[in-house]
Design a protein around this motif. Structure first.
Motif, PDB file in Angstrom:
ATOM      1  N   ARG A   1       0.833  -1.215   0.000  1.00  0.00           N
ATOM      2  CA  ARG A   1       0.000   0.000   0.000  1.00  0.00           C
ATOM      3  C   ARG A   1       0.862   1.258   0.000  1.00  0.00           C
ATOM      4  O   ARG A   1       0.580   2.218  -0.713  1.00  0.00           O
ATOM      5  N   LEU A   2       1.923   1.253   0.801  1.00  0.00           N
ATOM      6  CA  LEU A   2       2.808   2.412   0.857  1.00  0.00           C
ATOM      7  C   LEU A   2       3.491   2.636  -0.487  1.00  0.00           C
ATOM      8  O   LEU A   2       3.547   3.751  -0.990  1.00  0.00           O
ATOM      9  N   CYS A   3       4.000   1.585  -1.073  1.00  0.00           N
ATOM     10  CA  CYS A   3       4.698   1.716  -2.353  1.00  0.00           C
ATOM     11  C   CYS A   3       3.738   2.131  -3.468  1.00  0.00           C
ATOM     12  O   CYS A   3       4.078   2.984  -4.297  1.00  0.00           O
ATOM     13  N   ASP A   4       2.551   1.567  -3.487  1.00  0.00           N
ATOM     14  CA  ASP A   4       1.550   1.955  -4.489  1.00  0.00           C
ATOM     15  C   ASP A   4       1.128   3.413  -4.328  1.00  0.00           C
ATOM     16  O   ASP A   4       0.724   4.068  -5.291  1.00  0.00           O
ATOM     17  N   ALA A   5       1.216   3.924  -3.121  1.00  0.00           N
ATOM     18  CA  ALA A   5       0.802   5.308  -2.853  1.00  0.00           C
ATOM     19  C   ALA A   5       1.647   6.316  -3.622  1.00  0.00           C
ATOM     20  O   ALA A   5       1.165   7.410  -3.922  1.00  0.00           O
TER      21      ALA A   5
ATOM     22  N   GLU B   1      -0.077   6.756  -6.884  1.00  0.00           N
ATOM     23  CA  GLU B   1      -1.407   7.318  -6.618  1.00  0.00           C
ATOM     24  C   GLU B   1      -1.307   8.805  -6.272  1.00  0.00           C
ATOM     25  O   GLU B   1      -2.101   9.616  -6.754  1.00  0.00           O
ATOM     26  N   LEU B   2      -0.360   9.165  -5.444  1.00  0.00           N
ATOM     27  CA  LEU B   2      -0.189  10.561  -5.064  1.00  0.00           C
ATOM     28  C   LEU B   2       0.190  11.416  -6.273  1.00  0.00           C
ATOM     29  O   LEU B   2      -0.281  12.543  -6.414  1.00  0.00           O
TER      30      LEU B   2
ATOM     31  N   ALA C   1       4.138  18.259  -4.024  1.00  0.00           N
ATOM     32  CA  ALA C   1       3.256  17.892  -2.906  1.00  0.00           C
ATOM     33  C   ALA C   1       3.258  16.381  -2.660  1.00  0.00           C
ATOM     34  O   ALA C   1       3.080  15.936  -1.516  1.00  0.00           O
ATOM     35  N   ALA C   2       3.460  15.601  -3.712  1.00  0.00           N
ATOM     36  CA  ALA C   2       3.395  14.143  -3.582  1.00  0.00           C
ATOM     37  C   ALA C   2       4.555  13.598  -2.736  1.00  0.00           C
ATOM     38  O   ALA C   2       4.354  12.702  -1.908  1.00  0.00           O
TER      39      ALA C   2
ATOM     40  N   LEU D   1       8.969   9.020  -7.196  1.00  0.00           N
ATOM     41  CA  LEU D   1       8.693  10.375  -6.719  1.00  0.00           C
ATOM     42  C   LEU D   1       9.834  11.337  -7.045  1.00  0.00           C
ATOM     43  O   LEU D   1       9.598  12.474  -7.465  1.00  0.00           O
ATOM     44  N   LEU D   2      11.066  10.883  -6.872  1.00  0.00           N
ATOM     45  CA  LEU D   2      12.207  11.737  -7.177  1.00  0.00           C
ATOM     46  C   LEU D   2      12.278  12.058  -8.665  1.00  0.00           C
ATOM     47  O   LEU D   2      12.546  13.198  -9.052  1.00  0.00           O
TER      48      LEU D   2
END
Length: 193
Positions: free
Chosen positions: A69-73, A76-77, A85-86, A132-133
Motif C-alpha cells: 500500500r505504501l509503495c503503491d501510494a 497514486e499521489l 506535494a506528492a 517520486l524523485l
C-alpha cells in the motif's frame, strides 16, 4: 497447493481484516485481541482463522500488505498531486508506516528473518522513492541525481529519532529538512521539493 483467487466477498473480508489489524497493531501492539479485530472487521473469528491460521501469519500479511500500500501510494499521489506535494505526502505516510511497524516489531523479527525478505522490502521502497524523485526532477523541484537509497536511509533515521506518536511534529520538521536538502536551488529555503 497454490492459493485460489478469492471470491469478491472473501477478498473484501480479507482486505478489511488486514486494514483493521494494521490499525489495531499500530495502536495496541500484536497482542491485541484477534476476536476484537474480527469484530471490528465485521467478520467472525472463524473467518479470521481461515485466512490467517496464526497470529504470526496475520502480522506477516498485514506487514506485506502495508508495504505494498505504501509503495503503491507513490504513483497514486502523483496522479492527484504535483510532484512537489506528492513527495512530502509520501514521506509522511512512510513515517506512519514505520510507526505501525514498530507495533509489530517483535513478531516481525520472528517471521521476516531472511535477508531476502528485508532486501525485497527495501527494493520496493527504493522504487517508490525513485518514482517520486524522478517526477520531482522532471518538474524541476528535485536536484538531479538524488539517490533514492539515501532518501530511504534519511527517512529511516527520521523514524528512529521521531518514530513515536507524540513526536509526529518533530518527524514532519525533519522531513522538511530532508526535502530542503534534495530541492533544487530554485526552490529556495522556504520551498519543498
Amino acid at each position: 497447493m497454490p492459493d485460489r483467487p478469492l471470491r469478491a466477498d472473501a477478498r473484501s473480508n480479507h482486505d478489511r481484516l488486514l486494514v483493521v489489524a494494521a490499525e489495531a497493531f499500530a495502536r495496541e501492539g500484536t497482542q491485541t485481541s484477534l476476536k476484537a479485530i474480527a469484530r471490528a472487521a465485521g467478520v467472525g473469528i472463524g473467518t479470521l482463522y481461515r485466512r490467517f491460521p496464526t497470529r504470526e501469519s496475520l502480522v506477516e500479511a498485514v506487514y506485506r500488505n502495508e508495504v505494498i500500500r505504501l509503495c503503491d501510494a507513490a504513483a497514486e499521489l502523483l496522479r492527484t498531486l504535483t510532484p512537489a506535494a506528492a513527495l512530502p505526502a509520501w514521506m509522511e505516510r512512510f513515517v506512519d508506516f514505520m510507526a505501525a511497524k514498530h507495533g509489530m516489531a517483535d513478531v516481525l523479527r520472528a517471521v521476516l528473518l531472511s535477508e531476502e525478505d528485508r532486501m525485497h522490502t527495501r527494493d520496493l521502497l527504493r522504487a517508490a522513492i525513485a518514482t517520486l524523485l524522478d517526477a520531482g526532477t522532471a518538474a524541476g523541484g528535485v536536484r538531479p541525481g538524488v539517490d533514492p537509497n539515501d532518501v530511504l536511509m534519511g527517512l529511516g533515521g527520521i523514524t528512529m529519532i521521531a518514530g513515536e506518536e507524540d513526536q509526529r511534529d518533530l518527524a514532519s520538521r525533519l522531513i522538511g529538512l530532508l526535502l530542503h536538502g534534495i530541492a533544487t536551488a530554485a526552490e529556495g529555503p522556504g520551498g519543498t521539493a
